[in-house]
Design a protein around this motif. Structure first.
Motif, PDB file in Angstrom:
ATOM      1  N   ARG A   1     -52.947  28.693   8.697  1.00 22.28           N
ATOM      2  CA  ARG A   1     -52.990  29.797   7.732  1.00 22.28           C
ATOM      3  C   ARG A   1     -53.765  30.982   8.312  1.00 22.28           C
ATOM      4  N   ALA A   2     -54.921  30.682   8.900  1.00 20.81           N
ATOM      5  CA  ALA A   2     -55.748  31.738   9.458  1.00 20.81           C
ATOM      6  C   ALA A   2     -55.050  32.420  10.630  1.00 20.81           C
ATOM      7  N   LEU A   3     -54.362  31.662  11.457  1.00 20.05           N
ATOM      8  CA  LEU A   3     -53.663  32.261  12.599  1.00 20.05           C
ATOM      9  C   LEU A   3     -52.599  33.238  12.118  1.00 20.05           C
ATOM     10  N   ASP A   4     -51.833  32.846  11.098  1.00 13.96           N
ATOM     11  CA  ASP A   4     -50.825  33.759  10.547  1.00 13.96           C
ATOM     12  C   ASP A   4     -51.489  35.007   9.961  1.00 13.96           C
ATOM     13  N   CYS A   5     -52.600  34.799   9.256  1.00 18.65           N
ATOM     14  CA  CYS A   5     -53.318  35.906   8.641  1.00 18.65           C
ATOM     15  C   CYS A   5     -53.846  36.868   9.697  1.00 18.65           C
ATOM     16  N   ALA A   6     -54.486  36.331  10.733  1.00 17.69           N
ATOM     17  CA  ALA A   6     -55.041  37.178  11.792  1.00 17.69           C
ATOM     18  C   ALA A   6     -53.943  37.970  12.495  1.00 17.69           C
ATOM     19  N   ARG A   7     -52.830  37.309  12.798  1.00 16.08           N
ATOM     20  CA  ARG A   7     -51.735  38.015  13.477  1.00 16.08           C
ATOM     21  C   ARG A   7     -51.209  39.162  12.614  1.00 16.08           C
TER      22      ARG A   7
END
Length: 279
Positions: free
Chosen positions: A134-140
């Motif tokens: 979730r965080a990786l998608d958010c950061a990207r």
């Protein structure tokens, strides 16, 4: 009491109640594509709706002069003090002084806010990691919104990326306890696992003369969940030394709320940026 109330979502996340709000998009963002009816607590559903509103409107970050859009289950940068510490701490010199090019790692990037701050401060290349998809998608998504895709590379899931950096930044969850929901994962670090992994792995990922920045609230110390001695012992055991420490007092409303059962701890809290280097 709210936590005991259960609501039923249809197989398309529709609430079959009179005058009920349309929660389908918010639930899709939190749970993914619908497949079957599901029951959730009212407290959980309110959290999902709140997360959707934050994601839609974004959170203004003064250090970036821009908005960051957190996703459900990703820690929102509503507490400016930890962002401001990273925005103002003195940067270490690049390992290759002739090239003058700095590389940084942002571990546990969450929304990507600290990676963005480092890019705005002139760091040439930042590798941002997280263990949460979730965080990786958010950061990207935030890196794209801020037009920083040429400077920030988001990778994972994992903690440390390959290689070494002039600066390694980590803002682990502050409370060494187990989260009870996805919304708490940015606050709770069971057994201080992420904190300890950062400390023990830091030396192997620092360039000569490089620094690790540990950004950590001392709320756990005021709650009796960790002592300052334990933190310092962990730093020493990892072969690290403290170069300097910068502190910031909390500015969020809960620190001034005398009705909060944790008011005494929150009022005494400080967030620190520990500048660490190999011994």
């Amino acid at each position: 009491m709210l936590g005991r109330l259960i609501v039923l979502l249809g197989d398309d996340y529709r609430l079959n109640l009179r005058r009920a709000p349309d929660v389908r998009r918010a639930c899709h963002e939190a749970y993914g594509p619908p497949s079957a009816p599901m029951a959730v607590s009212l407290t959980e559903l309110l959290g999902v709706i709140g997360a959707h509103q934050w994601r839609t409107k974004g959170v203004r970050v003064p250090a970036l002069d821009a908005r960051v859009h957190p996703h459900y289950g990703v820690f929102s940068p509503v507490r400016a003090e930890y962002v401001d510490l990273v925005a103002h701490a003195p940067l270490p010199p690049p390992a290759d002084c002739r090239a003058g090019r700095r590389i940084a790692f942002d571990l546990g990037t969450g929304t990507g806010v600290l990676a963005a701050v480092l890019a705005r401060r002139g760091i040439d290349h930042i590798v941002a990691t997280d263990i949460s998809p979730r965080a990786l998608d958010c950061a990207r998504e935030n890196v794209r919104r801020l037009h920083l895709t040429g400077r920030i590379h988001v990778v994972g899931p994992g903690l440390f990326p390959d290689g070494r950096a002039d600066l390694v930044v980590c803002n682990p969850p502050w409370i060494p306890a187990r989260p009870t929901s996805a919304l708490e994962q940015g606050v709770y670090d069971p057994g201080s696992g992420m904190l300890n992994s950062f400390l023990t792995g830091l030396t192997a990922h620092l360039e000569p003369g490089g620094e690790g920045w540990l950004v950590l609230s001392d709320l756990a110390e005021h709650l009796g969940l960790r002592t300052r001695g334990e933190l310092l012992a962990g730093i020493e055991a990892a072969g690290l030394r403290v170069v300097d420490r910068m502190d910031a007092r909390p500015r969020h409303p809960r620190a001034r709320d005398v009705t909060d059962p944790l008011h005494a701890a929150r009022a005494a809290e400080a967030t620190s940026l520990w500048r660490l280097a190999s011994r």
